[in-house]
Scaffold this motif. Structure first.
Motif, PDB file in Angstrom:
ATOM      1  N   THR A 167       0.830  -1.211   0.000  1.00 10.15           N
ATOM      2  CA  THR A 167       0.000   0.000   0.000  1.00 10.15           C
ATOM      3  C   THR A 167       0.861   1.257   0.000  1.00 10.15           C
ATOM      4  O   THR A 167       0.578   2.235  -0.709  1.00 10.15           O
ATOM      5  N   LEU A 168       1.934   1.243   0.789  1.00  9.00           N
ATOM      6  CA  LEU A 168       2.856   2.382   0.804  1.00  9.00           C
ATOM      7  C   LEU A 168       3.527   2.530  -0.554  1.00  9.00           C
ATOM      8  O   LEU A 168       3.718   3.645  -1.046  1.00  9.00           O
ATOM      9  N   LEU A 169       3.889   1.407  -1.157  1.00 10.13           N
ATOM     10  CA  LEU A 169       4.577   1.451  -2.453  1.00 10.13           C
ATOM     11  C   LEU A 169       3.698   2.063  -3.534  1.00 10.13           C
ATOM     12  O   LEU A 169       4.161   2.926  -4.300  1.00 10.13           O
ATOM     13  N   VAL A 170       2.432   1.633  -3.632  1.00 10.95           N
ATOM     14  CA  VAL A 170       1.588   2.121  -4.732  1.00 10.95           C
ATOM     15  C   VAL A 170       1.246   3.602  -4.572  1.00 10.95           C
ATOM     16  O   VAL A 170       0.898   4.256  -5.559  1.00 10.95           O
ATOM     17  N   HIS A 171       1.334   4.119  -3.363  1.00 12.01           N
ATOM     18  CA  HIS A 171       1.098   5.548  -3.163  1.00 12.01           C
ATOM     19  C   HIS A 171       2.384   6.368  -3.275  1.00 12.01           C
ATOM     20  O   HIS A 171       2.328   7.603  -3.285  1.00 12.01           O
ATOM     21  N   SER A 172       3.520   5.716  -3.325  1.00 10.49           N
ATOM     22  CA  SER A 172       4.797   6.422  -3.263  1.00 10.49           C
ATOM     23  C   SER A 172       5.111   7.168  -4.556  1.00 10.49           C
ATOM     24  O   SER A 172       4.615   6.831  -5.638  1.00 10.49           O
ATOM     25  N   ASN A 173       5.958   8.172  -4.418  1.00  7.22           N
ATOM     26  CA  ASN A 173       6.378   8.998  -5.548  1.00  7.22           C
ATOM     27  C   ASN A 173       7.596   8.353  -6.218  1.00  7.22           C
ATOM     28  O   ASN A 173       8.701   8.881  -6.197  1.00  7.22           O
ATOM     29  N   VAL A 174       7.379   7.187  -6.794  1.00  2.00           N
ATOM     30  CA  VAL A 174       8.475   6.475  -7.445  1.00  2.00           C
ATOM     31  C   VAL A 174       8.050   6.037  -8.843  1.00  2.00           C
ATOM     32  O   VAL A 174       6.864   5.853  -9.125  1.00  2.00           O
ATOM     33  N   ARG A 175       9.044   5.862  -9.685  1.00  2.00           N
ATOM     34  CA  ARG A 175       8.794   5.374 -11.050  1.00  2.00           C
ATOM     35  C   ARG A 175       9.585   4.086 -11.230  1.00  2.00           C
ATOM     36  O   ARG A 175      10.809   4.115 -11.423  1.00  2.00           O
ATOM     37  N   ILE A 176       8.906   2.965 -11.128  1.00  2.00           N
ATOM     38  CA  ILE A 176       9.541   1.665 -11.259  1.00  2.00           C
ATOM     39  C   ILE A 176       8.732   0.834 -12.258  1.00  2.00           C
ATOM     40  O   ILE A 176       7.544   0.589 -12.033  1.00  2.00           O
ATOM     41  N   PRO A 177       9.341   0.412 -13.356  1.00  2.00           N
ATOM     42  CA  PRO A 177       8.603  -0.415 -14.320  1.00  2.00           C
ATOM     43  C   PRO A 177       8.350  -1.811 -13.770  1.00  2.00           C
ATOM     44  O   PRO A 177       9.253  -2.450 -13.250  1.00  2.00           O
ATOM     45  N   PHE A 178       7.117  -2.263 -13.867  1.00  2.00           N
ATOM     46  CA  PHE A 178       6.755  -3.598 -13.406  1.00  2.00           C
ATOM     47  C   PHE A 178       6.743  -4.622 -14.538  1.00  2.00           C
ATOM     48  O   PHE A 178       6.627  -5.822 -14.288  1.00  2.00           O
ATOM     49  N   GLY A 179       6.851  -4.148 -15.787  1.00  2.00           N
ATOM     50  CA  GLY A 179       6.850  -5.060 -16.920  1.00  2.00           C
ATOM     51  C   GLY A 179       5.563  -5.866 -16.984  1.00  2.00           C
ATOM     52  O   GLY A 179       4.479  -5.378 -16.646  1.00  2.00           O
ATOM     53  N   PRO A 180       5.656  -7.140 -17.367  1.00  3.47           N
ATOM     54  CA  PRO A 180       4.451  -7.986 -17.452  1.00  3.47           C
ATOM     55  C   PRO A 180       3.746  -8.168 -16.115  1.00  3.47           C
ATOM     56  O   PRO A 180       2.561  -8.506 -16.079  1.00  3.47           O
ATOM     57  N   LEU A 181       4.472  -7.949 -14.996  1.00  3.76           N
ATOM     58  CA  LEU A 181       3.859  -8.115 -13.670  1.00  3.76           C
ATOM     59  C   LEU A 181       2.783  -7.071 -13.387  1.00  3.76           C
ATOM     60  O   LEU A 181       2.037  -7.206 -12.422  1.00  3.76           O
ATOM     61  N   LYS A 182       2.716  -6.028 -14.228  1.00 13.55           N
ATOM     62  CA  LYS A 182       1.744  -4.965 -13.977  1.00 13.55           C
ATOM     63  C   LYS A 182       0.311  -5.480 -14.041  1.00 13.55           C
ATOM     64  O   LYS A 182      -0.604  -4.857 -13.499  1.00 13.55           O
ATOM     65  N   TRP A 183       0.098  -6.627 -14.723  1.00 15.41           N
ATOM     66  CA  TRP A 183      -1.248  -7.182 -14.803  1.00 15.41           C
ATOM     67  C   TRP A 183      -1.598  -7.981 -13.547  1.00 15.41           C
ATOM     68  O   TRP A 183      -2.763  -8.220 -13.271  1.00 15.41           O
ATOM     69  N   SER A 187       0.934  -1.536  -9.342  1.00  6.04           N
ATOM     70  CA  SER A 187       2.157  -0.730  -9.319  1.00  6.04           C
ATOM     71  C   SER A 187       1.828   0.707  -8.941  1.00  6.04           C
ATOM     72  O   SER A 187       0.666   1.115  -8.977  1.00  6.04           O
ATOM     73  N   PRO A 188       2.843   1.511  -8.616  1.00  8.74           N
ATOM     74  CA  PRO A 188       2.579   2.939  -8.385  1.00  8.74           C
ATOM     75  C   PRO A 188       1.921   3.603  -9.599  1.00  8.74           C
ATOM     76  O   PRO A 188       1.042   4.448  -9.432  1.00  8.74           O
ATOM     77  N   GLN A 189       2.329   3.213 -10.804  1.00  5.91           N
ATOM     78  CA  GLN A 189       1.730   3.780 -12.015  1.00  5.91           C
ATOM     79  C   GLN A 189       0.246   3.437 -12.090  1.00  5.91           C
ATOM     80  O   GLN A 189      -0.587   4.290 -12.429  1.00  5.91           O
ATOM     81  N   PHE A 190      -0.105   2.199 -11.769  1.00  5.63           N
ATOM     82  CA  PHE A 190      -1.496   1.757 -11.768  1.00  5.63           C
ATOM     83  C   PHE A 190      -2.331   2.606 -10.810  1.00  5.63           C
ATOM     84  O   PHE A 190      -3.400   3.115 -11.168  1.00  5.63           O
ATOM     85  N   HIS A 191      -1.850   2.772  -9.587  1.00  7.57           N
ATOM     86  CA  HIS A 191      -2.647   3.488  -8.585  1.00  7.57           C
ATOM     87  C   HIS A 191      -2.572   4.999  -8.784  1.00  7.57           C
ATOM     88  O   HIS A 191      -3.511   5.725  -8.434  1.00  7.57           O
TER      89      HIS A 191
END
Length: 265
Positions: A167-183, A187-191
């Motif tokens: 929960t902390l990660l998805v709200h964080s101000n970070v840019r980390i590519p999750f690749g295929p795991l995004k599904w 990820s932070p990008q998703f949230h």
């Protein structure tokens, strides 16, 4: 007993502040707008929510003792911990998804959830910025089946730790590519695109941990690498803690756009 979570706060800060500095999505100060209010949310809401969870667990366990055959609870708690944790993640996130969606779709509930969406600068601390009613209702719906079915204390403890960190990660101000795991893993990008104050982001990406739920139910927002232009809501949210706690009780002439049913969702 650290009822206000001071130790957890320090540990999270030591992890996420450097993390956000190294992998920042956008330039942002540590002591950004609303930082002090979010500290209050973490300390006082944390205590209230812990108390509510203890009461929910006691009620669910009592009801389970009367209604659920011991063969079922023993079978559930007897599974390997890793399997129990995986099952808990799925069960709770289904509850989170539908509760979250209801908080967006029902105007009376949106008033409480809008407090969380009032955050204008996202970071790890913003994960704690929830109206107590919003947080307790979501916990009640998502966790009650877990207590009711008899999952082991060890599996619940492991899940709780994973859930907090995620929960902390998805709200964080970070840019980390999750690749295929995004599904599979939010990820932070998703949230981030759930919090965006842009029409294409409204009523999308409701899942807490499992994005495939949004894919399954038609609420997934495929954003690619785009960065939202802004966060927050159109309605003016009070800047103080007590102002925000009382905000859902105020009468307003116009509801936020997010409370209006979206024909695409």
């Amino acid at each position: 007993m650290d009822i206000f979570g001071i130790k957890a706060l320090l540990i999270c800060a030591l992890i996420f502040i450097p993390f956000e500095h190294l992998f920042a999505e956008r330039p942002q100060k540590i002591f950004r707008k609303g930082f002090a209010v979010d500290l209050i949310y973490l300390l006082f809401n944390g205590f209230i929510i812990k108390l509510a969870i203890v009461m929910m667990a006691a009620g669910a366990l009592g009801a389970a003792a009367l209604l659920v055959p011991q063969a079922i609870t023993h079978a559930v708690s007897g599974q390997p911990v890793w399997l129990q944790v995986a099952e808990i993640i799925v069960i709770t996130d289904v509850g989170v998804y539908w509760t979250h969606r209801a908080f967006h779709k029902i105007p009376a509930l949106w008033k409480f959830h809008a407090v969380h969406h009032g955050i204008e600068e996202l970071d790890w601390l913003g994960a704690f910025h929830n109206h107590p009613v919003d947080a307790i209702v979501t916990k009640a719906i998502s966790l009650t089946p877990i207590f009711f079915l008899g999952f082991s204390e060890a599996s619940i403890a492991v899940f709780s730790t994973l859930y907090l960190g995620h929960t902390l990660l998805v709200h964080s101000n970070v840019r980390i590519p999750f690749g295929p795991l995004k599904w599979l893993i939010a990820s932070p990008q998703f949230h981030r695109w759930h919090h965006a104050n842009q029409r294409e982001a409204y009523d999308k990406n409701f899942a807490g941990q499992l994005p495939f739920l949004d894919v399954l139910f038609g609420t997934y927002n495929p954003t690619g690498d785009k960065v939202p232009e802004k966060y927050g809501v159109d309605d003016p949210i009070p800047s103080t803690y007590f102002g925000q706690i009382g905000y859902p009780l105020l009468r307003r002439r116009k509801l936020p756009n997010r409370a209006v049913p979206n024909a695409e969702a």
